[in-house]
Every structure is written in C-alpha cells, then in structure tokens.
Design a protein around this motif. Structure first.
Motif, PDB file in Angstrom:
ATOM      1  N   GLN A  76      61.674  67.183  36.102  1.00  0.00           N
ATOM      2  CA  GLN A  76      60.364  67.769  35.833  1.00  0.00           C
ATOM      3  C   GLN A  76      59.254  66.893  36.373  1.00  0.00           C
ATOM      4  OE1 GLN A  76      59.757  69.295  31.873  1.00  0.00           O
ATOM      5  NE2 GLN A  76      57.555  68.977  31.979  1.00  0.00           N
ATOM      6  N   GLY A  77      58.350  67.503  37.144  1.00  0.00           N
ATOM      7  CA  GLY A  77      57.200  66.801  37.687  1.00  0.00           C
ATOM      8  C   GLY A  77      57.443  66.068  38.976  1.00  0.00           C
ATOM      9  N   MET A  78      58.703  65.948  39.411  1.00  0.00           N
ATOM     10  CA  MET A  78      59.030  65.185  40.611  1.00  0.00           C
ATOM     11  C   MET A  78      59.198  66.050  41.852  1.00  0.00           C
ATOM     12  SD  MET A  78      58.799  62.157  39.538  1.00  0.00           S
ATOM     13  CE  MET A  78      59.450  61.247  40.944  1.00  0.00           C
ATOM     14  N   VAL A  79      59.060  67.350  41.699  1.00  0.00           N
ATOM     15  CA  VAL A  79      59.000  68.268  42.836  1.00  0.00           C
ATOM     16  C   VAL A  79      57.546  68.678  42.987  1.00  0.00           C
ATOM     17  CG1 VAL A  79      59.664  70.549  43.688  1.00  0.00           C
ATOM     18  CG2 VAL A  79      61.358  69.071  42.577  1.00  0.00           C
ATOM     19  N   ILE A 102      57.931  72.505  37.939  1.00  0.00           N
ATOM     20  CA  ILE A 102      57.423  72.196  39.272  1.00  0.00           C
ATOM     21  C   ILE A 102      55.961  71.750  39.184  1.00  0.00           C
ATOM     22  CG2 ILE A 102      56.970  73.166  41.558  1.00  0.00           C
ATOM     23  CD1 ILE A 102      59.334  75.058  41.098  1.00  0.00           C
ATOM     24  N   ASN A 103      55.589  70.820  40.042  1.00  0.00           N
ATOM     25  CA  ASN A 103      54.252  70.225  40.066  1.00  0.00           C
ATOM     26  C   ASN A 103      53.496  70.740  41.289  1.00  0.00           C
ATOM     27  OD1 ASN A 103      52.027  68.582  39.930  1.00  0.00           O
ATOM     28  ND2 ASN A 103      53.144  66.654  39.861  1.00  0.00           N
ATOM     29  N   PHE A 104      52.337  71.344  41.055  1.00  0.00           N
ATOM     30  CA  PHE A 104      51.469  71.800  42.138  1.00  0.00           C
ATOM     31  C   PHE A 104      50.218  70.931  42.104  1.00  0.00           C
ATOM     32  CE2 PHE A 104      54.116  75.270  40.778  1.00  0.00           C
ATOM     33  CZ  PHE A 104      54.541  75.876  41.954  1.00  0.00           C
ATOM     34  N   SER A 125      59.320  84.119  33.709  1.00  0.00           N
ATOM     35  CA  SER A 125      58.492  83.093  33.078  1.00  0.00           C
ATOM     36  C   SER A 125      58.190  81.937  34.020  1.00  0.00           C
ATOM     37  CB  SER A 125      59.168  82.558  31.812  1.00  0.00           C
ATOM     38  OG  SER A 125      60.282  81.747  32.136  1.00  0.00           O
ATOM     39  N   ILE A 126      57.061  81.284  33.725  1.00  0.00           N
ATOM     40  CA  ILE A 126      56.661  80.028  34.350  1.00  0.00           C
ATOM     41  C   ILE A 126      56.525  79.041  33.212  1.00  0.00           C
ATOM     42  CG2 ILE A 126      54.895  78.862  35.729  1.00  0.00           C
ATOM     43  CD1 ILE A 126      54.004  81.740  36.612  1.00  0.00           C
ATOM     44  N   SER A 127      57.324  77.975  33.220  1.00  0.00           N
ATOM     45  CA  SER A 127      57.289  77.051  32.097  1.00  0.00           C
ATOM     46  C   SER A 127      57.319  75.598  32.563  1.00  0.00           C
ATOM     47  CB  SER A 127      58.458  77.324  31.136  1.00  0.00           C
ATOM     48  OG  SER A 127      59.691  77.070  31.753  1.00  0.00           O
ATOM     49  N   ASN A 128      56.633  74.762  31.790  1.00  0.00           N
ATOM     50  CA  ASN A 128      56.632  73.316  31.999  1.00  0.00           C
ATOM     51  C   ASN A 128      56.264  72.924  33.428  1.00  0.00           C
ATOM     52  OD1 ASN A 128      57.519  72.773  29.287  1.00  0.00           O
ATOM     53  ND2 ASN A 128      59.553  73.418  29.924  1.00  0.00           N
ATOM     54  N   CYS A 129      55.398  73.712  34.042  1.00  0.00           N
ATOM     55  CA  CYS A 129      54.880  73.378  35.372  1.00  0.00           C
ATOM     56  C   CYS A 129      53.518  72.713  35.230  1.00  0.00           C
ATOM     57  CB  CYS A 129      54.769  74.631  36.235  1.00  0.00           C
ATOM     58  SG  CYS A 129      56.364  75.342  36.714  1.00  0.00           S
ATOM     59  N   SER A 130      53.147  71.946  36.241  1.00  0.00           N
ATOM     60  CA  SER A 130      51.869  71.248  36.245  1.00  0.00           C
ATOM     61  C   SER A 130      51.031  71.740  37.419  1.00  0.00           C
ATOM     62  CB  SER A 130      52.100  69.738  36.354  1.00  0.00           C
ATOM     63  OG  SER A 130      50.865  69.057  36.491  1.00  0.00           O
ATOM     64  N   PHE A 131      49.764  72.040  37.124  1.00  0.00           N
ATOM     65  CA  PHE A 131      48.819  72.490  38.143  1.00  0.00           C
ATOM     66  C   PHE A 131      47.604  71.565  38.058  1.00  0.00           C
ATOM     67  CE2 PHE A 131      51.328  75.990  36.587  1.00  0.00           C
ATOM     68  CZ  PHE A 131      51.704  76.694  37.720  1.00  0.00           C
ATOM     69  N   GLU A 156      54.115  79.464  29.889  1.00  0.00           N
ATOM     70  CA  GLU A 156      54.196  78.642  28.684  1.00  0.00           C
ATOM     71  C   GLU A 156      54.428  77.171  29.019  1.00  0.00           C
ATOM     72  OE1 GLU A 156      57.510  79.680  26.226  1.00  0.00           O
ATOM     73  OE2 GLU A 156      58.953  79.656  27.886  1.00  0.00           O
ATOM     74  N   GLY A 157      53.823  76.327  28.203  1.00  0.00           N
ATOM     75  CA  GLY A 157      54.070  74.904  28.300  1.00  0.00           C
ATOM     76  C   GLY A 157      53.586  74.263  29.581  1.00  0.00           C
ATOM     77  N   CYS A 158      52.633  74.874  30.248  1.00  0.00           N
ATOM     78  CA  CYS A 158      52.132  74.342  31.519  1.00  0.00           C
ATOM     79  C   CYS A 158      50.827  73.587  31.323  1.00  0.00           C
ATOM     80  CB  CYS A 158      51.926  75.473  32.522  1.00  0.00           C
ATOM     81  SG  CYS A 158      53.451  76.334  32.995  1.00  0.00           S
ATOM     82  N   GLY A 159      50.509  72.716  32.283  1.00  0.00           N
ATOM     83  CA  GLY A 159      49.255  71.990  32.263  1.00  0.00           C
ATOM     84  C   GLY A 159      48.384  72.396  33.434  1.00  0.00           C
ATOM     85  N   PHE A 160      47.125  72.744  33.131  1.00  0.00           N
ATOM     86  CA  PHE A 160      46.142  73.087  34.156  1.00  0.00           C
ATOM     87  C   PHE A 160      45.022  72.061  34.046  1.00  0.00           C
ATOM     88  CE2 PHE A 160      48.493  76.892  33.202  1.00  0.00           C
ATOM     89  CZ  PHE A 160      48.655  77.534  34.425  1.00  0.00           C
ATOM     90  N   ILE A 161      45.043  71.061  34.930  1.00  0.00           N
ATOM     91  CA  ILE A 161      44.211  69.883  34.767  1.00  0.00           C
ATOM     92  C   ILE A 161      43.350  69.653  36.012  1.00  0.00           C
ATOM     93  CG2 ILE A 161      44.191  67.447  34.115  1.00  0.00           C
ATOM     94  CD1 ILE A 161      45.681  69.254  32.109  1.00  0.00           C
ATOM     95  N   SER A 162      42.043  69.554  35.815  1.00  0.00           N
ATOM     96  CA  SER A 162      41.113  69.107  36.866  1.00  0.00           C
ATOM     97  C   SER A 162      41.190  69.955  38.130  1.00  0.00           C
ATOM     98  CB  SER A 162      41.371  67.633  37.216  1.00  0.00           C
ATOM     99  OG  SER A 162      41.194  66.804  36.091  1.00  0.00           O
TER     100      SER A 162
END
Length: 388
Positions: A76-79, A102-104, A125-131, A156-162
């Motif tokens: 998680q987070g390394m792609v 997945i990390n965008f 679903s889209i889960s535990n991804c970072s944007f 669900e469980g995603c982060g939308f940051i900055s």
C-alpha cells in the motif's frame, strides 16, 4: 447423510474455485493489458512497487460478491502514479472489481484526465488509495468520478490531501444516466487551498450532481458518511449537493472555509454531523430536507435557510426556496447566529446566469416557508433564530 454429502461437495467446489483463482504480478501497462482478458472471479492483479505514468486501462471484467477481482498495489502506497493525465488511468465498467492501495501523486490533469472512473460499474470499490498534490488544469475536473447507470459503488478509506484546483470526488448526473446507491465513506479530505479559477468555483471535496436547476430532481440516493474534512478551503461548498434523496451522515468538519451545501435537490438527510470552527455550517435550498442531531460549534452562522427564485419540486429556479424542511435536535454553540431563516433576500442575479438555458426569474425573492424548527439547543449564541 445426504446433507453431509452436500456440504462436502460444496466445500470441494469452493476449494477448487480458490485454487483456480490466479495472482498476476505486473509492472507495466502492457503487462496489465496482456492479462486483462484472462481475469475471472477471484483473480488478483498485483502492481509491483514503483513509479508509473501514462497508463490508460479499461476494466470491464466481472467478479462476484464472494470472489471479486482485485487490483492492488504490491505494498500500500508504494505504487505511485504521477505525471500528465489526459484520459482515465483506470476506467472500471465491470462488476465486483476492487481497486486497492494505489498512490496518485503529483498528477496533472487536463479536462479529459481522470485518475479513476467507475463508469456504469456495479458493486465496485476504490479503497485505501491516496490522492495527494494532484492538480487540475481545467476547471471542474474531478480526480475520481462515479458515473453512468451503475449502482452500489464505494469509495472508502482513501486520502485526498493537498490537491489543487480540482474536485476530489464527483457523482456525475446527466439527463439520461446517473449511478444509484453510491457510498463515500471513511475518507479524509484535507489541506485544500482556494482554487485559482476567477469565479472561485470547482473546488468541492464531494459533489453529488452538477446541474441543480434542471436535474436536481434526479435521485441518485448517494450516502456520504463518516468522512473527515479538515482545512478544506477550495471554494464555498465543501460538499455540494445538487440532486435528491441523498444522505450526509456522521461526517466531521474542522476549520473549513466553506459549508455543507444543499445547492439543489430535495429530500436529503443531513444528520449527526459535527462542525468545529471555520466559516460555515449548513446551507439549505430546496424542499423536504431533514437536518437532525448535528453539532455545530464556533461558526458565525450555523444553519442558513435561503431565499429562492422559485419554490417546490416542479418550478424552475436557479435557486429554490427552502421549504418543508425539518431542523430538529441540533446543538449550536459559540455562534453569532444559530439559525438564519431567510438569507440572500432580494439578491439580484441579472446577467449572472444563462436565462435561456435556465428559464428562471433573476430575483431571489421567494422566502423560506413551512419549515419545522424544534428542539434545537443553543449555547453562547447571540441570536438563536432570525426571521426576515
């Protein structure tokens, strides 16, 4: 004996199904496309850790409730996907397809660029991804879109940051298509600066519908719950509701320069949300909304019931007057005004919208009416209710 035999057969089938499922480890767009036609229920695609750019994958495969098709990062987070995006990186139109981990980051999106689109998909679903730190180069461009005539899709469980100059999650509603029963849950939206667009629009964290005037009666029945919105200043609407029959439940808002806004639509439920600090609480246009058990602290005007150009569900108005709403059991503290009944009285919108496209009066002169306001609690509020 027959029952035991049936159980043994069932267990054997499940075992055979399990061992028939495959895990495909891929490290490029070409490798993904090479295995895509082979994917069956229960299969997994594991994207190897690394940095990727310039992908465009259309996924129309079908998993099942018991055996979904999973597309996930090796760790998680390394792609990490980055760079210019001119079309959807992942466009899912299948069933029971789950995208995970997945990390965008640092993507630059054009008008046609999307990071993930669930397009006429069902139970995906889209889960535990970072944007994070993604930027839109065209106004009203979302990172994630749920569109088409699918149903029961989840973010669900995603982060939308900055993220910059963009919408984060959009439920797309057109005249002919819209998804039903979307769930947006347990995500965090944080540190979103004011958009650079001249009219200040296009920076919502969550937008459910795009045309409240002509399409506000559409009922996608989206649920937005248990999300956190912190320092979200993209525009005046942190959440923008522009359709009917949606639910906004148990969300947490802290120090946002914006409001939870019923911009259009009717019969939505806004319940058990918490607001701490910032510039706005809840703004209401439309008919039949229920505002129940919300806690609003440290906001100048906690709840606003707005004037409109028209009333009810059948009249066309650029804004619809707040009517037949229930405002009950809300706790409001440390505010200048608790509940403002009748904001934007006689606002003149001449020349500010297309009256041919929207055959609406231009004066906001229809007062809120027939609203039920009861059993609300006020503490350290200068004015509990204002009626105009």
């Amino acid at each position: 004996m027959i029952r035991k035999l049936s159980i043994c057969i069932l267990l054997s089938l499940l075992f055979l199904q399990k061992i028939s499922a495959k895990v495909y480890r891929i490290g490029s767009e070409q490798e993904f496309k090479a295995v895509q036609s082979l994917l069956i229920p229960g299969d997994e695609v594991v994207i190897k850790n690394g940095n990727y750019t310039d992908w465009s994958i259309n996924i129309n495969n079908k998993g099942t409730l018991v055996k979904p098709i999973i597309i996930q990062a090796e760790k998680q987070g390394m792609v990490i996907f980055s760079g210019n995006v001119t079309k959807p990186i992942f466009s899912v139109s299948g069933e029971y397809v789950f995208i995970k981990g997945i990390n965008f980051k640092d993507c630059v999106l054009t008008k046609t660029g999307v990071l993930i689109e669930l397009a006429t998909s069902n139970n995906c679903s889209i889960s535990n991804c970072s944007f994070s730190a993604n930027q839109a180069k065209s106004q009203f461009t979302p990172l994630v879109i749920i569109s088409g005539n699918g149903s029961n899709n989840v973010v669900e469980g995603c982060g939308f940051i900055s993220n910059v100059d963009n919408q984060d999650v959009q439920v797309k509603i057109t005249k002919d298509t819209y998804p039903k029963l979307t769930l947006i849950e347990n995500n965090i939206f944080r540190d979103k600066n004011k958009v650079s667009w001249p009219n200040g629009n296009g920076g919502e964290c969550v937008q459910v519908g795009q045309d409240p005037v002509l399409l506000g009666n559409q009922k996608p029945e989206t649920t937005v719950r248990k999300n956190r919105f912190i320092h979200c200043n993209g525009e005046n609407e942190v959440i923008s509701n522009k359709s009917s029959g949606n639910k906004y439940l148990n969300n947490y808002f802290e120090d946002n320069d914006g409001e939870l806004v019923m911009r259009g639509g009717h019969d939505c439920i806004i319940a058990d949300n918490t607001f701490k600090g910032g510039t706005g609480g809840i703004r209401i246009n439309g008919t039949g909304h229920q505002l129940i058990n919300n806690k609003i602290d440290g906001i100048q005007t906690a709840i606003r019931l707005m004037y409109g150009m028209a009333k009810g569900k059948d009249e066309i108005g650029f804004y619809i007057s707040a009517s037949d709403c229930t405002i009950k059991n809300n706790t409001i503290s440390n505010a200048t005004t608790g509940i403002l009944i009748g904001d934007s009285k006689d606002a003149d919108w001449t020349g500010k919208f297309d009256t041919k496209r929207y055959p609406s009066p231009v004066m906001q002169n229809v007062a809120p009416f027939n609203n039920t306001i009861e059993a609300n609690s006020f503490k350290n509020v200068k004015v509990e209710e204002v009626k105009k």
